[in-house]
Scaffold this motif. Sequence first.
Motif, PDB file in Angstrom:
ATOM      1  N   UNK A 191       0.849  -1.188   0.000  1.00 33.96           N
ATOM      2  CA  UNK A 191       0.000   0.000   0.000  1.00 33.96           C
ATOM      3  C   UNK A 191       0.883   1.235   0.000  1.00 33.96           C
ATOM      4  N   UNK A 192       0.314   2.344  -0.435  1.00 38.68           N
ATOM      5  CA  UNK A 192       1.035   3.613  -0.488  1.00 38.68           C
ATOM      6  C   UNK A 192       0.315   4.623   0.397  1.00 38.68           C
ATOM      7  N   UNK A 193       1.106   5.359   1.171  1.00 39.48           N
ATOM      8  CA  UNK A 193       0.571   6.426   2.022  1.00 39.48           C
ATOM      9  C   UNK A 193       1.411   7.680   1.825  1.00 39.48           C
ATOM     10  N   UNK A 194       0.787   8.855   1.888  1.00 41.02           N
ATOM     11  CA  UNK A 194       1.581  10.085   1.906  1.00 41.02           C
ATOM     12  C   UNK A 194       2.252  10.233   3.272  1.00 41.02           C
ATOM     13  N   UNK A 195       3.354  10.965   3.341  1.00 38.75           N
ATOM     14  CA  UNK A 195       4.074  11.110   4.615  1.00 38.75           C
ATOM     15  C   UNK A 195       3.212  11.612   5.767  1.00 38.75           C
ATOM     16  N   UNK A 196       2.263  12.478   5.496  1.00 38.54           N
ATOM     17  CA  UNK A 196       1.430  13.032   6.561  1.00 38.54           C
ATOM     18  C   UNK A 196       0.574  11.971   7.241  1.00 38.54           C
ATOM     19  N   UNK A 197       0.277  10.861   6.539  1.00 33.95           N
ATOM     20  CA  UNK A 197      -0.553   9.798   7.101  1.00 33.95           C
ATOM     21  C   UNK A 197       0.240   8.750   7.877  1.00 33.95           C
ATOM     22  N   UNK A 198       1.554   8.732   7.737  1.00 36.52           N
ATOM     23  CA  UNK A 198       2.364   7.650   8.296  1.00 36.52           C
ATOM     24  C   UNK A 198       2.190   7.501   9.804  1.00 36.52           C
ATOM     25  N   UNK A 199       2.093   8.597  10.516  1.00 36.30           N
ATOM     26  CA  UNK A 199       1.949   8.523  11.979  1.00 36.30           C
ATOM     27  C   UNK A 199       0.679   7.783  12.387  1.00 36.30           C
ATOM     28  N   UNK A 200      -0.352   7.797  11.540  1.00 37.59           N
ATOM     29  CA  UNK A 200      -1.603   7.134  11.864  1.00 37.59           C
ATOM     30  C   UNK A 200      -1.717   5.705  11.338  1.00 37.59           C
ATOM     31  N   UNK A 201      -0.705   5.225  10.635  1.00 37.45           N
ATOM     32  CA  UNK A 201      -0.748   3.878  10.068  1.00 37.45           C
ATOM     33  C   UNK A 201      -0.362   2.860  11.142  1.00 37.45           C
ATOM     34  N   UNK A 202      -1.149   1.808  11.254  1.00 39.19           N
ATOM     35  CA  UNK A 202      -0.834   0.723  12.187  1.00 39.19           C
ATOM     36  C   UNK A 202       0.297  -0.109  11.588  1.00 39.19           C
ATOM     37  N   UNK A 203       1.490   0.032  12.124  1.00 35.80           N
ATOM     38  CA  UNK A 203       2.652  -0.671  11.592  1.00 35.80           C
ATOM     39  C   UNK A 203       2.826  -2.069  12.166  1.00 35.80           C
ATOM     40  N   UNK A 204       1.927  -2.485  13.058  1.00 37.36           N
ATOM     41  CA  UNK A 204       2.085  -3.800  13.675  1.00 37.36           C
ATOM     42  C   UNK A 204       1.915  -4.926  12.659  1.00 37.36           C
ATOM     43  N   UNK A 205       1.225  -4.678  11.565  1.00 42.65           N
ATOM     44  CA  UNK A 205       1.015  -5.696  10.538  1.00 42.65           C
ATOM     45  C   UNK A 205       2.008  -5.573   9.387  1.00 42.65           C
ATOM     46  N   UNK A 206       2.866  -4.566   9.406  1.00 44.99           N
ATOM     47  CA  UNK A 206       3.766  -4.262   8.292  1.00 44.99           C
ATOM     48  C   UNK A 206       5.104  -4.961   8.476  1.00 44.99           C
ATOM     49  N   UNK A 207       5.616  -5.549   7.394  1.00 46.84           N
ATOM     50  CA  UNK A 207       6.932  -6.185   7.434  1.00 46.84           C
ATOM     51  C   UNK A 207       8.049  -5.191   7.135  1.00 46.84           C
ATOM     52  N   UNK A 208       7.844  -4.336   6.130  1.00 41.08           N
ATOM     53  CA  UNK A 208       8.872  -3.378   5.704  1.00 41.08           C
ATOM     54  C   UNK A 208       8.204  -2.071   5.313  1.00 41.08           C
ATOM     55  N   UNK A 209       8.877  -0.958   5.617  1.00 45.60           N
ATOM     56  CA  UNK A 209       8.444   0.362   5.173  1.00 45.60           C
ATOM     57  C   UNK A 209       9.455   0.846   4.143  1.00 45.60           C
ATOM     58  N   UNK A 210       8.958   1.280   2.973  1.00 43.85           N
ATOM     59  CA  UNK A 210       9.814   1.832   1.925  1.00 43.85           C
ATOM     60  C   UNK A 210       9.508   3.321   1.835  1.00 43.85           C
ATOM     61  N   UNK A 211      10.503   4.134   2.142  1.00 46.16           N
ATOM     62  CA  UNK A 211      10.361   5.588   2.100  1.00 46.16           C
ATOM     63  C   UNK A 211      10.969   6.097   0.789  1.00 46.16           C
ATOM     64  N   UNK A 212      10.155   6.762   0.006  1.00 37.48           N
ATOM     65  CA  UNK A 212      10.580   7.254  -1.306  1.00 37.48           C
ATOM     66  C   UNK A 212      11.036   8.697  -1.192  1.00 37.48           C
ATOM     67  N   UNK A 213      12.337   8.899  -1.198  1.00 30.01           N
ATOM     68  CA  UNK A 213      12.892  10.232  -1.230  1.00 30.01           C
ATOM     69  C   UNK A 213      12.929  10.938   0.103  1.00 30.01           C
ATOM     70  N   UNK A 214      13.662  12.026   0.092  1.00 28.51           N
ATOM     71  CA  UNK A 214      13.809  12.818   1.308  1.00 28.51           C
ATOM     72  C   UNK A 214      12.467  13.400   1.741  1.00 28.51           C
TER      73      UNK A 214
END
Length: 171
Positions: A47-70
């Motif tokens: 799934x894709x999220x904008x940076x502003x939404x990341x703080x609200x994403x439940x990362x407990x189910x996520x294996x890896x986070x890919x951050x695109x760019x600075x």
Amino acid sequence: MPVDVSGVLSTPVYAETLTVVHVAAGADAPTATATAAVQTAAGWHARVHPPAELAGVDLSYVDVVVLWGAAAAGRDVVAGRRPTVVVLDAAEVRAVLTRPARWAAELRRAADTNLLLVPAGLAERYTRWGPPVPLAHRPEGLPGDDAVTVLSAWTARAYAFGRRPAAQPAG
């Protein structure tokens, strides 16, 4: 003919179905979205999220986070919670790795970043000085299937080497 990722992977984790969150903004968002679509078509959950939404994403189910760019700048939110891959372009690499203060800042963040993917040729250039985090080549041709396969292999490698052991039950 399938692309060979054996040089990237030394672990069977690539065969696992991973859940990946891509964080992208601006010019990187369409590439991240197309990449996530290819990964999902290949059986992963991306799934894709904008940076502003990341703080609200439940990362407990996520294996890896890919951050695109600075502009994705989500490592402070993810910090130590999930294996993290940061995909940079040439200008961002130069901004992060050529100034001593930024190099030192990157070194402090190294524990929270498993891999920086940078354009071809730049990885070797900065590896000579002992990079603050592991560097690898950003696949050219994203979101093409072969390039996404290589990106997925690097993502799986970050997962394999960045995941923390589950808590052991007492007893």
